[in-house]
Design a protein around this motif. Structure first.
Motif, short mmCIF file in Angstrom:
data_model
loop_
_atom_site.label_atom_id
_atom_site.label_comp_id
_atom_site.label_asym_id
_atom_site.label_seq_id
_atom_site.Cartn_x
_atom_site.Cartn_y
_atom_site.Cartn_z
N ILE A 80 42.05 -1.79 -17.94
CA ILE A 80 42.23 -1.08 -16.68
C ILE A 80 41.88 -2.07 -15.58
O ILE A 80 40.75 -2.55 -15.51
CB ILE A 80 41.33 0.16 -16.60
N PHE A 94 38.02 2.93 -9.90
CA PHE A 94 37.21 4.03 -9.36
C PHE A 94 37.99 5.35 -9.36
O PHE A 94 37.41 6.42 -9.24
CB PHE A 94 36.69 3.68 -7.96
N ARG A 117 30.62 -11.86 -18.42
CA ARG A 117 29.57 -12.73 -17.89
C ARG A 117 29.39 -12.51 -16.40
O ARG A 117 28.26 -12.47 -15.91
CB ARG A 117 29.95 -14.20 -18.13
N ALA A 118 30.49 -12.36 -15.67
CA ALA A 118 30.37 -12.21 -14.22
C ALA A 118 29.53 -10.97 -13.89
O ALA A 118 28.72 -11.00 -12.96
CB ALA A 118 31.75 -12.11 -13.59
N PRO A 158 29.45 -27.19 -19.74
CA PRO A 158 28.78 -26.37 -18.72
C PRO A 158 27.29 -26.11 -19.02
O PRO A 158 26.48 -26.08 -18.11
CB PRO A 158 29.57 -25.07 -18.74
N GLN A 168 32.63 -15.71 -25.67
CA GLN A 168 32.43 -16.95 -26.44
C GLN A 168 30.96 -17.27 -26.58
O GLN A 168 30.52 -17.74 -27.63
CB GLN A 168 33.12 -18.12 -25.70
N THR A 169 30.20 -17.05 -25.52
CA THR A 169 28.79 -17.41 -25.56
C THR A 169 27.90 -16.18 -25.47
O THR A 169 26.72 -16.28 -25.18
CB THR A 169 28.47 -18.41 -24.43
N GLY A 173 33.48 -5.38 -15.82
CA GLY A 173 33.41 -6.73 -15.27
C GLY A 173 32.98 -6.73 -13.82
O GLY A 173 32.42 -5.74 -13.32
N GLY A 193 39.94 -11.23 -17.84
CA GLY A 193 40.45 -11.73 -19.11
C GLY A 193 40.42 -13.25 -19.22
O GLY A 193 41.34 -13.87 -19.74
N GLY A 210 38.00 -3.61 -15.09
CA GLY A 210 37.65 -4.55 -14.01
C GLY A 210 37.26 -5.91 -14.55
O GLY A 210 36.38 -6.57 -14.01
C1 LIG Z 1 30.23 -22.06 -20.41
C2 LIG Z 1 30.82 -20.74 -20.05
C3 LIG Z 1 30.60 -19.68 -20.89
C4 LIG Z 1 31.11 -18.43 -20.57
N1 LIG Z 1 30.89 -17.40 -21.44
C5 LIG Z 1 31.40 -16.19 -21.14
C6 LIG Z 1 31.21 -15.06 -22.01
O1 LIG Z 1 30.60 -15.18 -23.08
N2 LIG Z 1 31.72 -13.88 -21.65
C7 LIG Z 1 32.43 -13.69 -20.47
O2 LIG Z 1 32.86 -12.56 -20.19
N3 LIG Z 1 32.63 -14.73 -19.64
C8 LIG Z 1 32.12 -15.95 -19.94
N4 LIG Z 1 32.32 -16.98 -19.06
C9 LIG Z 1 32.87 -16.68 -17.72
C10 LIG Z 1 34.38 -16.57 -17.65
O3 LIG Z 1 34.94 -17.85 -17.46
C11 LIG Z 1 34.77 -15.69 -16.43
O4 LIG Z 1 34.22 -16.23 -15.26
C12 LIG Z 1 34.28 -14.25 -16.56
O5 LIG Z 1 34.64 -13.72 -17.83
C13 LIG Z 1 34.89 -13.41 -15.44
O6 LIG Z 1 34.37 -12.11 -15.47
P1 LIG Z 1 35.19 -10.89 -14.86
O7 LIG Z 1 36.50 -10.78 -15.55
O8 LIG Z 1 34.30 -9.71 -14.87
O9 LIG Z 1 35.33 -11.31 -13.33
P2 LIG Z 1 36.60 -11.74 -12.50
O10 LIG Z 1 37.33 -12.85 -13.15
O11 LIG Z 1 36.15 -11.90 -11.10
O12 LIG Z 1 37.57 -10.47 -12.59
C14 LIG Z 1 37.31 -9.25 -11.99
C15 LIG Z 1 38.55 -8.38 -12.21
O13 LIG Z 1 38.28 -7.08 -11.73
C16 LIG Z 1 39.47 -6.58 -11.12
N5 LIG Z 1 39.07 -5.55 -10.15
C17 LIG Z 1 38.32 -5.71 -9.04
N6 LIG Z 1 38.14 -4.52 -8.43
C18 LIG Z 1 38.78 -3.59 -9.16
C19 LIG Z 1 38.97 -2.18 -9.02
N7 LIG Z 1 38.42 -1.51 -8.03
N8 LIG Z 1 39.72 -1.56 -9.97
C20 LIG Z 1 40.28 -2.25 -11.00
N9 LIG Z 1 40.13 -3.57 -11.17
C21 LIG Z 1 39.39 -4.25 -10.27
C22 LIG Z 1 40.11 -7.78 -10.49
O14 LIG Z 1 41.52 -7.57 -10.34
C23 LIG Z 1 39.79 -8.89 -11.50
O15 LIG Z 1 40.83 -9.05 -12.46
C24 LIG Z 1 31.84 -18.25 -19.38
C25 LIG Z 1 32.08 -19.34 -18.54
C26 LIG Z 1 31.58 -20.58 -18.87
C27 LIG Z 1 31.84 -21.73 -17.97
#
Ligand SMILES: Cc1cc2nc3c(=O)[nH]c(=O)nc-3n(C[C@H](O)[C@H](O)[C@H](O)COP(=O)(O)OP(=O)(O)OC[C@H]3O[C@@H](n4cnc5c(N)ncnc54)[C@H](O)[C@@H]3O)c2cc1C
Ligand SMILES: Nc1ncnc2c1ncn2[C@@H]1O[C@H](COP(=O)(O)O)[C@@H](O)[C@H]1O
Lengths: 249, 308
Positions: free
Chosen positions: B277, B298, B227-228, A37, B243-244, B200, B260, B257
């Motif tokens: 959570i 929230f 990251r998101a 990536p 990881q990064t 997140g 994983g 939020g």
């Molecule tokens: C090369 C590469 C490197 C990466 N390095 C990293 C890294 O170092 N760190 C990292 O974190 N990611 C990294 N990623 C990204 C990783 O693959 C995921 O995309 C990212 O971790 C997703 O973030 P998230 O869990 O916040 O978002 P999402 O996967 O979108 O999850 C959001 C979560 O929030 C929950 N949610 C939404 N609203 C509420 C609410 N009101 N109450 C409770 N829960 C709620 C949802 O149910 C969902 O589970 C990398 C990806 C790549 C390709």
């Protein structure tokens, strides 16, 4: 200016690997492979420089097995002009990769070399920096923004405490971080066009590079798995468990 | 056998990762020296001299080292490396920046982010986002190693090393410092905090991160992000765990939020106690959580802040 981009073929980032039962490595049979990536981000940045008229040629290089041509074609479908594969079936360490890339740099004389900051399989985070030294170039690692000037390039870097901006003399090495850009998808016509772009195949022997490594992997194990705990029914129960059971607050 | 450890600091104070790296050096065994390269860093030298296990603190104090430019620091370390069997630096963005240059100049491999010392030449390191652990042996004349802080305890600070100043000035003249925007915070740093609460994509926007701040205030915690969340602009890049991003292993990690993804888990799954959570009971984060709460953040997070 001429931009060289190094891309690596790695396991697709969505896949969780399994360790082989004889602990000699991870099982890659029938596993989906893709461009690292961070290398996609590197290709995207180079192509944007071309679109802005800053770069006039984008060359992509990969070191790996014959099938790594797939990743070079992908890079060309995204906009790179030509490709170089240094073909080898040996898995090489970063130092050997950097030495081979240094030879390609010697031949191609790029003004800018863009690499990923890290390959998601080896998690080394070394190759760009090593190439920097071997090619006698300055480096801007973990870049989240780059601005090319007359004889220099300004690079904003993601560092532990925040952001740092450096000015690098050209030629320079850049390694990409996640926020540098959002890579595009290749369009079907561009995928077709990429099939006709030139792709040179070389071997490490062509460059006279000794790829023997000082490192030996003795064993590859699975990490200790965490088991899922319990679901709690309320915030009150959570706080109670953290205080009295886990004793962490 | 003698080992050179490169100190991580900001010219004003020593960073904790240095202490974990010294522990790794002590485990390898032999004489341990610490290199402190910076500008006007006398106060750091005093701190460094107290690290238990360190024999000498070598101070290179000059403007060419003020901003840790990789080209300049790596030249200095390479010159010194001839006298050592091992060179170790913390696997911080700074260590990762200059150490591979040292290795390449010495024509040796670098062993990145070790988490355990097996013997003088054999080390363990995670690969594939921590889904496999490799044991690697180095036959190189100098072992160039970066150390993941979470793999080693911090060295104690009741030593009394000698401080020696170096008059070497290595200026590659290839790059220069323009500016820095560093996060200002009274909170503990992510890599040294005992408690971390991370948000997140589910946080929805940057001002909602205040909800996490309120919990962090009560627990003396650091605040992290996925990251998101960073990509969406809810949090700055230096808060990314994974990881990064930053690798953390606090006593308590609260993921709010966050789904994983393997890349996120790679950065926090060695935490002692994990709380998740999330309103989606299928979220993979629950598979590593000691305590999971399926709820809307929230509702849950303000209540949590209130009940602490
Ligand atoms: C090369 C590469 C490197 C990466 N390095 C990293 C890294 O170092 N760190 C990292 O974190 N990611 C990294 N990623 C990204 C990783 O693959 C995921 O995309 C990212 O971790 C997703 O973030 P998230 O869990 O916040 O978002 P999402 O996967 O979108 O999850 C959001 C979560 O929030 C929950 N949610 C939404 N609203 C509420 C609410 N009101 N109450 C409770 N829960 C709620 C949802 O149910 C969902 O589970 C990398 C990806 C790549 C390709
Ligand atoms: N086999 C390879 N072929 C081409 N480029 C590579 C190769 N291995 C590493 N690189 C480049 O170096 C970067 C960092 O890789 P690493 O040092 O292995 O983490 C990658 O993102 C690529 O840009």
């Amino acid at each position: 200016m001429k931009v060289l981009v190094a891309v690596k073929r790695v396991i697709d980032y969505n896949i969780k690997v399994r360790v082989k039962s004889d602990q000699s490595g991870v099982d890659l049979t029938n596993v989906k492979m893709a461009m690292n990536p961070f290398c996609e981000i590197a290709v995207e940045e180079a192509v944007r420089l071309k679109e802005k008229g800053v770069a006039d040629e984008v060359i992509v290089v990969s070191i790996g097995p014959k099938v790594a041509q797939e990743q070079i074609r992908t890079a060309m479908a995204l906009g790179a002009d030509r490709g170089i594969l240094v073909e080898t079936d040996e898995p090489l360490e970063s130092l050997a990769i950097a030495k081979l890339l240094a030879k390609v740099v010697e031949v191609e004389q790029p003004d800018l070399v863009i690499l990923g900051k890290q390959s998601i399989d080896a998690d080394n985070n070394q190759t760009g920096q090593m190439l920097g030294t071997l090619a006698g170039m300055s480096q801007g690692t973990f870049a989240s923004e780059i601005n090319v000037g007359e004889n220099c390039v300004e690079v904003t870097r993601e560092i532990d405490g925040g952001l740092q901006t450096l000015s690098l003399n050209l030629p320079a090495i850049i390694t990409t971080d996640l926020r540098l850009n959002e890579p595009r998808y290749a369009s079907l016509p561009n995928i077709m066009k990429a099939k006709r772009k030139p792709l040179d195949v070389k071997t490490p022997a062509d460059f006279g590079v000794n790829v023997i490594s000082g490192l030996k992997t003795l064993l590859v194990e699975s990490p200790q798995e965490r088991s899922a705990g319990v679901l709690v029914g309320s915030v009150g129960e959570l706080v109670e468990k953290l205080k009295n059971e886990a004793k962490v607050i | 056998m003698s080992i050179l450890v490169i100190a991580e600091h900001d010219n004003g104070s020593l960073k904790d990762e240095t202490l974990n790296t010294v522990t790794a050096a002590v485990q390898i065994g032999g004489n341990v020296d610490l290199l402190l390269a910076g500008e006007n860093c006398n106060a750091v030298a005093e701190q460094a001299a107290k690290i238990s296990g360190v024999n000498r603190v070598l101070v290179a104090d000059h403007s060419v080292y003020a901003h840790q430019l990789a080209e300049n620091i790596s030249l200095l370390v390479t010159e010194l490396a001839a006298d050592y069997s091992h060179v170790l630096a913390p696997a911080t963005t700074n260590g990762k920046n200059f150490m591979p240059r040292v290795a390449a100049t010495l024509d040796v491999s670098q062993i990145s982010e070790i988490t355990a010392v097996v013997s003088v030449d054999t080390f363990k390191r995670p690969i594939y986002a921590g889904n496999a652990i490799a044991t690697v042996q180095s036959m190189d004349k100098v072992k160039v190693i970066t150390v993941r802080a979470t793999g080693f305890d911090a060295a104690a600070c009741d030593g009394s090393a000698t401080i020696e100043s170096l008059d070497k000035v290595t200026d590659a003249g290839l790059s220069s410092f323009v500016k820095e925007e560093l996060a200002q915070s009274d909170r503990p740093g992510l890599t040294s905090a005992k408690v971390i609460i991370s948000g997140g994509r589910g946080m929805g926007n940057s001002s909602n991160f205040n909800l996490l701040e309120q919990v962090a205030d009560k627990l003396g915690a650091a605040v992290g992000a996925s990251r998101a969340a960073v990509d969406a602009g809810y949090a700055p890049n230096d808060m990314q765990v994974g990881q990064t991003g930053k690798i953390v292993a606090p006593d308590l990690y609260i993921a709010v939020g966050i789904s994983g993804a393997i890349q996120h888990l790679a950065g926090m799954k060695d935490s002692k106690v994990i709380v998740a959570i999330n309103k989606d009971e299928e979220a993979p984060i629950f598979q590593v959580a000691d305590f999971g709460l399926v709820d809307d953040l929230f509702d849950a997070v303000p209540e949590l802040a209130h009940s602490l």
